[in-house]
Design an enzyme around this catalytic site. Structure first.
Site, short mmCIF file in Angstrom:
data_model
loop_
_atom_site.label_atom_id
_atom_site.label_comp_id
_atom_site.label_asym_id
_atom_site.label_seq_id
_atom_site.Cartn_x
_atom_site.Cartn_y
_atom_site.Cartn_z
N ASP A 268 0.87 -1.17 0.00
CA ASP A 268 0.00 0.00 0.00
C ASP A 268 0.91 1.23 0.00
OD1 ASP A 268 -2.27 1.74 0.56
OD2 ASP A 268 -1.53 1.78 2.62
N ASP B 212 -0.21 5.05 0.96
CA ASP B 212 -0.44 6.11 1.95
C ASP B 212 -0.21 5.61 3.38
OD1 ASP B 212 -1.11 7.63 -0.19
OD2 ASP B 212 -3.26 7.61 0.16
#
Length: 305
Positions: A58, A60
Site C-alpha cells: 500500500d 499512503d
C-alpha cells in the site's frame, strides 16, 4: 530595562535549546528505524531468490508519510487546476471520512463525480509531468525509511515489488519508478486521445478491489500467493493482506493492529516517538480535506481516517 531584555533573551535561548533537543531526538528515531530495517535486510540476503514470490505495498502511510493524494492535490492547487472555492462543498465530506472513519457510499459517489470534473480536458502527459515535479517537491522526503528498506529487501531477494493504491495510477507509477520498484496498480481515470474525460475506468482500487487486482497480477505473473507478502496500514486492506502467505502491517490503524495481533501477523510501526503527532491528525484531516477532495478527481482517496 536591561534586566527585562535579558530575561526575554534567556527564555528565547531556552526555547531554542528545547527545539534543538526535539530535532536531535527526531533524527535519532529516524536513524534507529532505518538501522533496524537495514538489519532485517541484511538477514534476508542469505535467502535464495524465489521467482514465484512478490511483495505488494500500500502507499499512503505505508510507503509515504501521510497521503500521496494530498500532496498531489496541493501541487495541483498551486498550479491553478482549481480554486479553493470550487471544493468547499466537498471538503466537509472528506473531513467526515477522516474523523468518523466511516465511508458513506453516497458521499463517495458524489465527491468522486464532482472531483473528476476538475481534470476533465487536461492531458495525461501534463498530469504525468506534474506528478514528477510534485514527487520531488513534497513526497521524496516523506518516504518511510523502514518501509523503503523492506521493499528493497524483497528486490534483493529477486522478487517483484508492486505498489497497490487507490491513488491515481499516474502518481503511483511515479513513486514506483523513483523507488526502483517493479510497477504500480492504481485507480485509472479515463482518457481519450490523451485527454481526460472526467470518468473513471472501472472502480477505485480500494478495499476488496485491491485483493482482486493482486490476484489478477499473481495469475498473470505466475506468482504463488502463499509465497507472497503484502504491507498496509489500513484495515480497509485486510482482504489484500489476507490473500498472501506473509502479511505485515505498517503503522496500523487501531482496527488493523487488533486484527494483526489476533492473526499473528507481523507488525512494524515507524511512528514510535511521534505520538504527539497523532493529536494533530484530526486538524490535519480538516485541512487536507480541502485539497484532497479535488485530487480525488484522479482517484478519490482511499483513506477513511
Amino acid at each position: 530595562m536591561v534586566s527585562g531584555q535579558r530575561g526575554r533573551s534567556d527564555r528565547g535561548a531556552g526555547r531554542g535549546r528545547s527545539r534543538a533537543r526535539l530535532d536531535l531526538t527526531e533524527r535519532s528515531l529516524l536513524a534507529g528505524e532505518a538501522a533496524a530495517a537495514v538489519a532485517e535486510l541484511e538477514t534476508s540476503l542469505a535467502v535464495q531468490p524465489d521467482p514465484e514470490a512478490a511483495a505488494f505495498f500500500d502507499v499512503d502511510n505505508t510507503i509515504i508519510q501521510g497521503a500521496s493524494i494530498f500532496h498531489l492535490a496541493r501541487g495541483l492547487h498551486r498550479r491553478h487546476f482549481f480554486t479553493t472555492k470550487d471544493i468547499v462543498g466537498a471538503a466537509w465530506k472528506q473531513a467526515y471520512f477522516r474523523i468518523v472513519g466511516v465511508e458513506d457510499p453516497e458521499h463517495v459517489a458524489e465527491a468522486r463525480s464532482s472531483a473528476l470534473a476538475f481534470i476533465a480536458g487536461h492531458r495525461v502527459e501534463e498530469l504525468e509531468a506534474i506528478g514528477e515535479e510534485i514527487f520531488d517537491e513534497s513526497m521524496a522526503e516523506r518516504i518511510w525509511p523502514g518501509t523503503r528498506a523492506l521493499a528493497q529487501m524483497h528486490l534483493d531477494q529477486g522478487q517483484r515489488v508492486w505498489l497497490v493504491t487507490a491513488a491515481p495510477i499516474e502518481i503511483a507509477t511515479t513513486i514506483a519508478r523513483r523507488l526502483g520498484l517493479t510497477g504500480a496498480l492504481g485507480t485509472v481515470a479515463e482518457h481519450v486521445d490523451g485527454v481526460y474525460t472526467g470518468r473513471l475506468v472501472g472502480e477505485m482500487l480500494h478495499g476488496p478491489h485491491k485483493a482482486v487486482a493482486v490476484r489478477r497480477v499473481a495469475e498473470e505473473e505466475g506468482l504463488d500467493l502463499a509465497r507472497c507478502s503484502a504491507y498496509s496500514d489500513s484495515s480497509n486492506d485486510i482482504p489484500m493482506l489476507s490473500l498472501v502467505g506473509d502479511p505485515c502491517v505498517i503503522n496500523p490503524d487501531a482496527r488493523l493492529r487488533e486484527h494483526a495481533r489476533a492473526e499473528g501477523w507481523r507488525i512494524r510501526d515507524y511512528r514510535t516517538g511521534r505520538k504527539a503527532a497523532k493529536a494533530g491528525l484530526v486538524t490535519a484531516g480538516m485541512a487536507g480535506a480541502v485539497t484532497g477532495s479535488v485530487a480525488a478527481g484522479l482517484a478519490l482517496r482511499r483513506r477513511t481516517r
